[in-house]
Design an enzyme around this catalytic site. Structure first.
Site, PDB file in Angstrom:
ATOM      1  N   LYS A 116       0.606  -1.184  -0.057  1.00  0.00           N
ATOM      2  CA  LYS A 116       0.059   0.183  -0.110  1.00  0.00           C
ATOM      3  C   LYS A 116       0.787   1.306  -0.112  1.00  0.00           C
ATOM      4  O   LYS A 116       0.534   2.126  -0.827  1.00  0.00           O
ATOM      5  CB  LYS A 116      -0.828   0.017   1.283  1.00  0.00           C
ATOM      6  CG  LYS A 116      -2.126  -0.736   1.116  1.00  0.00           C
ATOM      7  CD  LYS A 116      -3.274  -0.845   2.183  1.00  0.00           C
ATOM      8  CE  LYS A 116      -4.337  -1.609   1.871  1.00  0.00           C
ATOM      9  NZ  LYS A 116      -4.459  -2.824   1.900  1.00  0.00           N
ATOM     10  N   LYS A 158      -3.142   1.608   8.909  1.00  0.00           N
ATOM     11  CA  LYS A 158      -3.444   0.608   7.826  1.00  0.00           C
ATOM     12  C   LYS A 158      -2.345  -0.366   7.899  1.00  0.00           C
ATOM     13  O   LYS A 158      -0.972   0.420   7.583  1.00  0.00           O
ATOM     14  CB  LYS A 158      -3.877   1.196   6.584  1.00  0.00           C
ATOM     15  CG  LYS A 158      -5.269   1.751   6.880  1.00  0.00           C
ATOM     16  CD  LYS A 158      -5.798   2.388   5.331  1.00  0.00           C
ATOM     17  CE  LYS A 158      -5.931   1.214   4.262  1.00  0.00           C
ATOM     18  NZ  LYS A 158      -6.424   2.002   3.024  1.00  0.00           N
ATOM     19  N   GLY A 164      -8.476  -6.612   3.187  1.00  0.00           N
ATOM     20  CA  GLY A 164      -9.679  -7.280   3.752  1.00  0.00           C
ATOM     21  C   GLY A 164      -9.875  -6.783   5.178  1.00  0.00           C
ATOM     22  O   GLY A 164     -10.388  -7.364   5.920  1.00  0.00           O
ATOM     23  N   GLY A 165      -9.381  -5.652   5.553  1.00  0.00           N
ATOM     24  CA  GLY A 165      -9.526  -4.975   6.866  1.00  0.00           C
ATOM     25  C   GLY A 165      -8.396  -5.417   8.157  1.00  0.00           C
ATOM     26  O   GLY A 165      -8.484  -4.957   9.096  1.00  0.00           O
ATOM     27  N   HIS A 208     -17.307   3.797  -0.683  1.00  0.00           N
ATOM     28  CA  HIS A 208     -16.164   3.202  -1.264  1.00  0.00           C
ATOM     29  C   HIS A 208     -16.659   3.168  -2.938  1.00  0.00           C
ATOM     30  O   HIS A 208     -17.615   2.410  -3.009  1.00  0.00           O
ATOM     31  CB  HIS A 208     -16.011   1.731  -0.743  1.00  0.00           C
ATOM     32  CG  HIS A 208     -15.151   0.988  -1.267  1.00  0.00           C
ATOM     33  ND1 HIS A 208     -14.360   0.182  -0.605  1.00  0.00           N
ATOM     34  CD2 HIS A 208     -14.814   0.802  -2.670  1.00  0.00           C
ATOM     35  CE1 HIS A 208     -13.551  -0.823  -1.410  1.00  0.00           C
ATOM     36  NE2 HIS A 208     -13.665  -0.093  -2.501  1.00  0.00           N
ATOM     37  N   HIS A 235     -15.190  -4.495   6.554  1.00  0.00           N
ATOM     38  CA  HIS A 235     -14.544  -4.095   5.564  1.00  0.00           C
ATOM     39  C   HIS A 235     -14.785  -5.172   4.350  1.00  0.00           C
ATOM     40  O   HIS A 235     -14.087  -5.120   3.529  1.00  0.00           O
ATOM     41  CB  HIS A 235     -13.148  -4.056   5.788  1.00  0.00           C
ATOM     42  CG  HIS A 235     -12.852  -2.965   6.807  1.00  0.00           C
ATOM     43  ND1 HIS A 235     -12.834  -1.732   6.754  1.00  0.00           N
ATOM     44  CD2 HIS A 235     -12.309  -3.183   8.194  1.00  0.00           C
ATOM     45  CE1 HIS A 235     -12.566  -1.045   8.107  1.00  0.00           C
ATOM     46  NE2 HIS A 235     -12.368  -1.947   8.926  1.00  0.00           N
ATOM     47  N   GLU A 275      -9.783   1.196  -6.581  1.00  0.00           N
ATOM     48  CA  GLU A 275     -10.373   2.031  -5.416  1.00  0.00           C
ATOM     49  C   GLU A 275     -10.299   3.244  -4.889  1.00  0.00           C
ATOM     50  O   GLU A 275      -9.183   3.513  -4.576  1.00  0.00           O
ATOM     51  CB  GLU A 275     -10.484   0.651  -4.461  1.00  0.00           C
ATOM     52  CG  GLU A 275     -10.796  -0.712  -4.859  1.00  0.00           C
ATOM     53  CD  GLU A 275     -10.944  -1.785  -3.857  1.00  0.00           C
ATOM     54  OE1 GLU A 275     -10.833  -1.379  -2.681  1.00  0.00           O
ATOM     55  OE2 GLU A 275     -11.419  -2.827  -4.410  1.00  0.00           O
ATOM     56  N   ARG A 292      -6.607  -7.768 -10.271  1.00  0.00           N
ATOM     57  CA  ARG A 292      -7.339  -9.044 -10.896  1.00  0.00           C
ATOM     58  C   ARG A 292      -8.614  -8.730 -11.103  1.00  0.00           C
ATOM     59  O   ARG A 292      -9.226  -7.642 -10.861  1.00  0.00           O
ATOM     60  CB  ARG A 292      -7.222 -10.049  -9.630  1.00  0.00           C
ATOM     61  CG  ARG A 292      -7.838  -9.234  -8.311  1.00  0.00           C
ATOM     62  CD  ARG A 292      -7.921 -10.435  -7.167  1.00  0.00           C
ATOM     63  NE  ARG A 292      -8.298  -9.928  -5.884  1.00  0.00           N
ATOM     64  CZ  ARG A 292      -9.297  -9.559  -5.616  1.00  0.00           C
ATOM     65  NH1 ARG A 292     -10.533  -9.437  -6.252  1.00  0.00           N
ATOM     66  NH2 ARG A 292      -9.609  -8.951  -4.267  1.00  0.00           N
TER      67      ARG A 292
END
Length: 665
Positions: A116, A158, A164-165, A208, A235, A275, A292
């Site tokens: 990230k 994060k 996936g949270g 989102h 999430h 996203e 993906r």
């Protein structure tokens, strides 16, 4: 175009890829684990190869076995689906080394977006809007604390390698920072083997919104509208829709163009999703890129009329994109609900077991179902417990929403528990209908979403009694019986008196004694000093009930000695108590172990291991259908131990107690 591809996945996405490949004349190879030997994707593929034991690490995540299967079957390419190895750069690189096309982006592109912090650096250089935050290399606790203090609370911690949270914590004030950071680091290290963190300014009530992008090997890149995925639980997306409601044309274009620039910044190839978080003023910020195909891609297909898996196959085989940006058209609105085998009353715990009953709403141009199961399939504990994706289309959002609620009420599954009622509650909520969306939607409306609809006790008990009566009549009408004999009359014939039948029914968390009196052309229902007139019958899996002049049609499913009736406004489960008692005794007598009388939850152990008990002593309590059932010792003996613990979900017949009946009191 490829002649043969291997699909390195399972379940509904494997079936989805098989359908498109077959339409293009491409032969398919499925891979399967021990648990999936009889799975639907194995049955649909032209060829299937066993790759290992049930655990994903020993099968679907085993790169060597998958590559070996591809070579042995002369597969030219591998489609990874989503999950498992779909975003594994090492696997993409191994495919390239083996001379097999990986249907997806390059290993370098996957690695660029896999971190990230690195992804945000690349996006900043590409001019893609970022949430204010810190994603630097200095990971000392005091440095992170200083950065959080400087940007102002609330902030979001994060994991840089997360998803996936996992490894994510909201910090509302400075006093919470140290504890939240330690917890996020622990979770990140356990999940990803990496405890590095980034910090972002926490956007209040964000939406989102993600953009579907596609790039080919000829320098072309397009976006295929956007999806709103704000309805999330922990999430994880629950309901998705396209296009995102309430956005201006200018905002849609700006987000789409930014997403394409993000893809071009890493020389992307194939399908990807960029996203964004959208704040209350409709400013958008890059969050991450999924390298993906997404689970929710069908809503994009429904509004564009394009097959994204076909696009993947064409691009991976070297063809240019089928359409340019100006040729892409958007038609109407689509929604997708993810139907899972999970128990909403037990904290959404996965619910395993055999799907004993499955009836789907009819598919058509406005309704699509992607699934990897059929009636008789087993939801195993080894993989994601998805049953199906229900996708609807309408000319308007409201039309799509109404079709979604209608389809959910017609989607009927028995065996494992499901989240269908929960999804129906979301789609029916006025706030959802009015587009009051953000990522905290479920938390804000939890009281309404988790509230059970008011039970129509008399209707349901009348249906239960009518169904049990019909089952008794069927049992008495076996070929060996003289159907003309009054002694074999399945209605309970008595001379000179109306015949009565009683049923001890467990339903709606209580026990009811229901009595039916045969009055010739109708039945009289006696319940709690109330009397009602009923007519009807159970034919195959259709239950027709008339109660005091009101007619109802339901679907009836049986699983051992438990039953489910599905109405248009919901479903209810019931059982006949005497059957449960008899069945429990049989299980105990057969193997000297306590067998669970039905699917349920272990509530309590009533004795300590090693305790000597007398016949009839209470040993363990199990709850099912909101009713507690106490299992008692069938004889004097010793409880050596338990094969379950309080809180465990157990299947019917599961051995709960290690019991030795030979030890005297």
């Amino acid at each position: 175009m490829f002649n043969r591809i291997l699909i390195a996945n399972r379940g509904e996405i494997a079936c989805r890829v098989i359908h498109t490949a077959r339409a293009l004349g491409i032969r398919t190879v499925a891979v399967y684990s021990d648990a999936d030997r009889n799975a639907l994707h194995v049955q649909l593929a032209d060829q299937a190869v066993h790759i290992g034991e049930s655990a994903a690490t020993l099968s679907y995540l085993n790169q060597e076995r998958i590559l070996t299967a591809a070579k042995e079957t002369s597969s030219e390419a591998i489609h990874p689906g989503y999950g498992f190895l779909s975003e594994n750069a090492d696997f993409a690189r191994a495919c390239e080394t083996a001379g097999i096309v990986f249907i997806g982006p390059s290993a370098a592109a996957i690695e660029s977006m896999g971190s990230k912090s690195r992804a945000k650096t690349i996006m900043a250089e590409a001019g893609v809007p970022l949430i204010p935050g810190y994603h630097g290399d200095d990971q000392r606790d005091d440095v992170l604390r200083h950065q959080a203090d400087a940007m102002g609370y609330p902030v979001l911690l994060k994991a840089t390698a997360g998803g996936g949270g996992k490894g994510m914590r909201a910090v509302n004030e400075a006093s919470e920072f140290a504890e939240a950071l330690a917890a996020a680091r622990r979770e990140s290290a356990a999940s990803f083997g990496d405890d590095r963190m980034l910090i972002e300014k926490l956007i209040q009530r964000p939406r989102h919104v993600e953009v579907q992008v596609f790039c080919d090997g000829h320098g072309n890149g397009v976006y295929l509208a956007e999806r709103d995925c704000s309805i999330q639980r922990r999430h994880q997306k629950v309901i998705e829709e396209a296009p995102a409601p309430g956005l201006s044309d200018e905002l849609r274009q700006a987000m789409g163009e930014a997403a394409v620039e993000a893809a071009r910044a890493i020389d992307y190839l194939g399908a990807g999703t960029v996203e964004f978080l959208l704040d209350a003023s409709h400013k958008f910020f890059f969050m991450e890129m999924n390298t993906r195909l997404q689970v929710e891609h069908p809503v994009t297909e429904m509004i564009t009329g394009q097959d994204l898996v076909e696009w993947q196959l064409r691009v991976a085989s070297g063809e240019p994109l089928p359409l340019s940006q100006t040729e892409i058209r958007i038609d109407g609105h689509a929604m997708e609900a993810r139907i899972y085998a999970e128990d909403t009353e037990q904290g959404f715990l996965p619910s395993t077991g055999v799907i004993s009953y499955l009836r789907l709403p009819p598919e058509g141009p406005s309704l699509r179902i992607d699934t990897g199961v059929i009636e008789g399939s087993e939801i195993s504990p080894y993989y994601d417990p998805m049953i199906a994706k229900l996708v609807v289309h309408g000319d308007t959002r409201e039309e799509a929403r109404r079709r979604l609620t209608s389809a959910l009420s017609a989607f009927r599954v028995a065996g494992p528990a499901s989240n269908i009622a929960f999804l129906y509650n979301i789609a029916s909520l006025p706030a959802f209908a009015h587009c009051d969306l953000d990522t905290h939607f479920i938390e804000r409306h939890s009281e309404d979403l988790f509230r059970a609809p008011p039970a129509q006790k008399n209707r349901d008990l009348a249906a239960a009694a009518l169904a049990l009566l019909s089952l008794r009549r069927r049992a008495n009408q076996s070929p060996g019986n003289d159907r003309f004999s009054p002694w074999a009359d399945s209605r309970g014939w008595r001379m000179n008196t109306p015949h009565r039948q009683r049923f001890d029914v467990l339903c709606h968390g209580d026990e009811y004694l229901v009595e039916l009196v045969d009055r010739g052309d109708y039945l009289e229902l006696l319940l709690d000093d109330e009397t009602a007139t009923i007519r009807g019958d159970l034919k195959d899996d259709v239950l027709m009930l008339e109660l005091d002049g009101h007619r109802y049609r339901g679907s009836f499913a049986r699983e051992d000695n438990e039953f489910t009736v599905f109405w248009d406004d919901g479903a209810f489960r019931f059982a006949e108590k005497q059957l449960l008692v008899a069945d429990t005794s049989a299980a105990v007598a057969g193997d000297s172990e306590f067998g669970a009388p039905m699917h349920g939850t272990v509530v309590a152990h009533l004795v300590e291991p090693g305790t000597t008990v007398a016949a009839g002593d209470a040993v363990v309590v199990i709850e099912a259908m909101k009713m507690e059932q106490t299992l008692r010792a069938p004889s004097a003996g010793r409880v050596n131990g338990f094969r379950c613990k309080p809180g465990d979900l157990v299947d019917r017949g599961a051995s709960l107690v290690d019991f030795d009946p030979e030890v005297s009191e």
